[in-house]
Scaffold this motif. Structure first.
Motif, PDB file in Angstrom:
ATOM      1  N   ASP A  27      10.299 -31.472  -0.256  1.00 62.49           N
ATOM      2  CA  ASP A  27      11.179 -31.252   1.039  1.00 62.49           C
ATOM      3  C   ASP A  27      11.734 -30.026   1.386  1.00 62.49           C
ATOM      4  OD1 ASP A  27      10.650 -34.151   1.370  1.00 62.49           O
ATOM      5  OD2 ASP A  27      12.852 -34.774   0.659  1.00 62.49           O
ATOM      6  N   ALA A  28      11.741 -29.280   0.366  1.00 64.79           N
ATOM      7  CA  ALA A  28      12.307 -27.873   0.604  1.00 64.79           C
ATOM      8  C   ALA A  28      11.125 -26.796   0.836  1.00 64.79           C
ATOM      9  CB  ALA A  28      13.299 -27.322  -0.323  1.00 64.79           C
ATOM     10  N   ASP A  29       9.928 -27.583   0.777  1.00 69.45           N
ATOM     11  CA  ASP A  29       8.725 -26.580   1.081  1.00 69.45           C
ATOM     12  C   ASP A  29       8.582 -25.722  -0.029  1.00 69.45           C
ATOM     13  OD1 ASP A  29       6.533 -26.718   2.707  1.00 69.45           O
ATOM     14  OD2 ASP A  29       7.280 -24.736   3.751  1.00 69.45           O
ATOM     15  N   LEU A  30       9.238 -25.846  -1.154  1.00 71.83           N
ATOM     16  CA  LEU A  30       8.932 -24.874  -2.595  1.00 71.83           C
ATOM     17  C   LEU A  30       7.440 -25.209  -3.109  1.00 71.83           C
ATOM     18  CD1 LEU A  30      12.361 -25.247  -4.144  1.00 71.83           C
ATOM     19  CD2 LEU A  30      11.615 -23.507  -2.458  1.00 71.83           C
ATOM     20  N   VAL A  31       6.881 -26.533  -2.791  1.00 70.93           N
ATOM     21  CA  VAL A  31       5.639 -26.721  -3.293  1.00 70.93           C
ATOM     22  C   VAL A  31       4.926 -27.414  -2.225  1.00 70.93           C
ATOM     23  CG1 VAL A  31       4.339 -27.938  -5.041  1.00 70.93           C
ATOM     24  CG2 VAL A  31       6.557 -26.831  -5.634  1.00 70.93           C
ATOM     25  N   ARG A  32       3.707 -27.371  -1.776  1.00 66.30           N
ATOM     26  CA  ARG A  32       2.998 -27.803  -0.539  1.00 66.30           C
ATOM     27  C   ARG A  32       1.819 -28.722  -1.184  1.00 66.30           C
ATOM     28  NH1 ARG A  32       4.089 -22.199   0.935  1.00 66.30           N
ATOM     29  NH2 ARG A  32       6.015 -22.234   2.093  1.00 66.30           N
ATOM     30  N   PRO A  33       2.099 -29.745  -1.449  1.00 67.12           N
ATOM     31  CA  PRO A  33       0.737 -30.589  -1.961  1.00 67.12           C
ATOM     32  C   PRO A  33       0.059 -30.892  -0.754  1.00 67.12           C
ATOM     33  CG  PRO A  33       2.718 -32.115  -1.919  1.00 67.12           C
ATOM     34  CD  PRO A  33       3.306 -30.636  -1.388  1.00 67.12           C
ATOM     35  N   THR A  34      -1.365 -31.305  -1.214  1.00 69.31           N
ATOM     36  CA  THR A  34      -2.128 -31.624   0.035  1.00 69.31           C
ATOM     37  C   THR A  34      -1.831 -33.139   0.254  1.00 69.31           C
ATOM     38  OG1 THR A  34      -3.790 -30.324  -0.946  1.00 69.31           O
ATOM     39  CG2 THR A  34      -4.795 -32.265   0.359  1.00 69.31           C
ATOM     40  N   VAL A  35      -2.019 -33.386   1.521  1.00 68.00           N
ATOM     41  CA  VAL A  35      -1.483 -34.733   1.956  1.00 68.00           C
ATOM     42  C   VAL A  35      -3.028 -35.512   2.256  1.00 68.00           C
ATOM     43  CG1 VAL A  35      -0.476 -36.359   3.951  1.00 68.00           C
ATOM     44  CG2 VAL A  35       0.542 -34.101   3.119  1.00 68.00           C
ATOM     45  N   SER A  36      -2.929 -36.954   1.443  1.00 64.01           N
ATOM     46  CA  SER A  36      -4.078 -37.611   1.678  1.00 64.01           C
ATOM     47  C   SER A  36      -3.604 -38.961   2.112  1.00 64.01           C
ATOM     48  CB  SER A  36      -4.829 -37.591   0.512  1.00 64.01           C
ATOM     49  OG  SER A  36      -4.209 -38.224  -0.619  1.00 64.01           O
ATOM     50  N   GLU A  37      -4.714 -39.968   2.477  1.00 60.48           N
ATOM     51  CA  GLU A  37      -4.357 -41.247   2.544  1.00 60.48           C
ATOM     52  C   GLU A  37      -3.602 -42.011   1.617  1.00 60.48           C
ATOM     53  OE1 GLU A  37      -7.858 -43.151   4.126  1.00 60.48           O
ATOM     54  OE2 GLU A  37      -8.146 -41.731   5.610  1.00 60.48           O
ATOM     55  N   GLN A  38      -3.971 -41.421   0.347  1.00 55.34           N
ATOM     56  CA  GLN A  38      -3.636 -42.097  -0.923  1.00 55.34           C
ATOM     57  C   GLN A  38      -1.960 -41.410  -1.209  1.00 55.34           C
ATOM     58  OE1 GLN A  38      -6.649 -40.569  -1.022  1.00 55.34           O
ATOM     59  NE2 GLN A  38      -7.573 -42.423  -0.581  1.00 55.34           N
ATOM     60  N   GLY A  39      -1.652 -40.399  -0.497  1.00 54.11           N
ATOM     61  CA  GLY A  39      -0.521 -39.933  -0.783  1.00 54.11           C
ATOM     62  C   GLY A  39      -0.650 -38.477  -1.171  1.00 54.11           C
ATOM     63  N   PRO A  40       0.391 -37.845  -1.601  1.00 54.17           N
ATOM     64  CA  PRO A  40       0.507 -36.138  -1.745  1.00 54.17           C
ATOM     65  C   PRO A  40      -0.485 -35.987  -3.162  1.00 54.17           C
ATOM     66  CG  PRO A  40       2.402 -37.025  -2.599  1.00 54.17           C
ATOM     67  CD  PRO A  40       1.815 -38.211  -1.956  1.00 54.17           C
ATOM     68  N   ARG A  41      -1.271 -35.005  -3.244  1.00 56.60           N
ATOM     69  CA  ARG A  41      -2.120 -34.432  -4.231  1.00 56.60           C
ATOM     70  C   ARG A  41      -1.635 -33.144  -4.718  1.00 56.60           C
ATOM     71  NH1 ARG A  41      -2.501 -39.182  -4.771  1.00 56.60           N
ATOM     72  NH2 ARG A  41      -4.475 -40.246  -4.631  1.00 56.60           N
ATOM     73  N   PHE A  42      -1.443 -32.891  -5.814  1.00 61.37           N
ATOM     74  CA  PHE A  42      -1.098 -31.418  -6.284  1.00 61.37           C
ATOM     75  C   PHE A  42      -2.142 -30.703  -7.051  1.00 61.37           C
ATOM     76  CE2 PHE A  42       2.564 -34.322  -5.981  1.00 61.37           C
ATOM     77  CZ  PHE A  42       3.635 -33.392  -5.215  1.00 61.37           C
ATOM     78  N   SER A  43      -2.362 -29.404  -6.818  1.00 61.01           N
ATOM     79  CA  SER A  43      -3.319 -28.703  -7.306  1.00 61.01           C
ATOM     80  C   SER A  43      -2.841 -28.345  -8.747  1.00 61.01           C
ATOM     81  CB  SER A  43      -3.701 -27.332  -6.463  1.00 61.01           C
ATOM     82  OG  SER A  43      -2.452 -26.555  -6.378  1.00 61.01           O
ATOM     83  N   GLN A  44      -3.644 -27.480  -9.295  1.00 68.47           N
ATOM     84  CA  GLN A  44      -3.340 -26.792 -10.621  1.00 68.47           C
ATOM     85  C   GLN A  44      -2.389 -25.840 -10.303  1.00 68.47           C
ATOM     86  OE1 GLN A  44      -7.166 -25.991 -11.986  1.00 68.47           O
ATOM     87  NE2 GLN A  44      -6.887 -27.540 -13.701  1.00 68.47           N
ATOM     88  N   MET A  45      -2.675 -25.082  -9.135  1.00 66.12           N
ATOM     89  CA  MET A  45      -1.500 -23.817  -8.811  1.00 66.12           C
ATOM     90  C   MET A  45      -0.205 -24.825  -8.516  1.00 66.12           C
ATOM     91  SD  MET A  45      -1.643 -21.084  -6.045  1.00 66.12           S
ATOM     92  CE  MET A  45      -3.142 -20.252  -6.768  1.00 66.12           C
ATOM     93  N   ASP A  46      -0.093 -25.736  -7.941  1.00 68.26           N
ATOM     94  CA  ASP A  46       1.167 -26.497  -7.763  1.00 68.26           C
ATOM     95  C   ASP A  46       1.673 -26.772  -8.931  1.00 68.26           C
ATOM     96  OD1 ASP A  46       0.848 -26.727  -4.816  1.00 68.26           O
ATOM     97  OD2 ASP A  46      -0.246 -28.628  -4.978  1.00 68.26           O
ATOM     98  N   CYS A  47       1.123 -27.168  -9.918  1.00 67.64           N
ATOM     99  CA  CYS A  47       1.505 -27.618 -11.305  1.00 67.64           C
ATOM    100  C   CYS A  47       2.122 -26.443 -12.053  1.00 67.64           C
ATOM    101  CB  CYS A  47       0.462 -28.129 -12.103  1.00 67.64           C
ATOM    102  SG  CYS A  47       0.856 -28.777 -13.909  1.00 67.64           S
TER     103      CYS A  47
END
Length: 110
Positions: A27-47
């Motif tokens: 919510d604070a935009d510190l991490v920006r997951p990809t939004v998909s129909e199944q919900g947010p998806r986090f990359s290895q960089m997000d991890c």
């Protein structure tokens, strides 16, 4: 191809991370997951970024505003490093006389 994590998988991967923290940081935009129909998806960089945020919170007890500032500075530093790598490649590919002039100019600028 990059691996994308579901919210459950990212919570399992970053063991110190709570669901509440993840929600607050997204919510604070510190991490920006990809939004998909199944919900947010986090990359290895997000991890990796979430691991860093956990480290910063544990070591320095930072709030979201301080985290945003520090992460912005880290992002800027990474961008500058990428630009310097690109510049170094261009210089490496330049003719010898050009590289020599660049080296001379740098040495003369102590």
């Amino acid at each position: 191809m990059s691996l994308l994590y579901t919210e459950e998988e990212i919570l399992g991967s970053v063991g110190r991370l709570s669901r509440r923290q993840l929600t607050v940081w997204v919510d604070a935009d510190l991490v920006r997951p990809t939004v998909s129909e199944q919900g947010p998806r986090f990359s290895q960089m997000d991890c990796a970024r979430l691991e860093l945020i956990c480290d910063l919170c544990e070591a320095f007890d930072m709030d979201e505003e301080a985290l945003a500032m520090v992460l912005s500075l880290i992002d800027q530093l990474h961008a500058v490093r990428a630009e310097l790598r690109s510049l170094a490649k261009v210089i490496d590919d330049a003719p010898d006389d050009v590289r020599g002039r660049i080296a001379s100019a740098l040495i003369g600028k102590d």
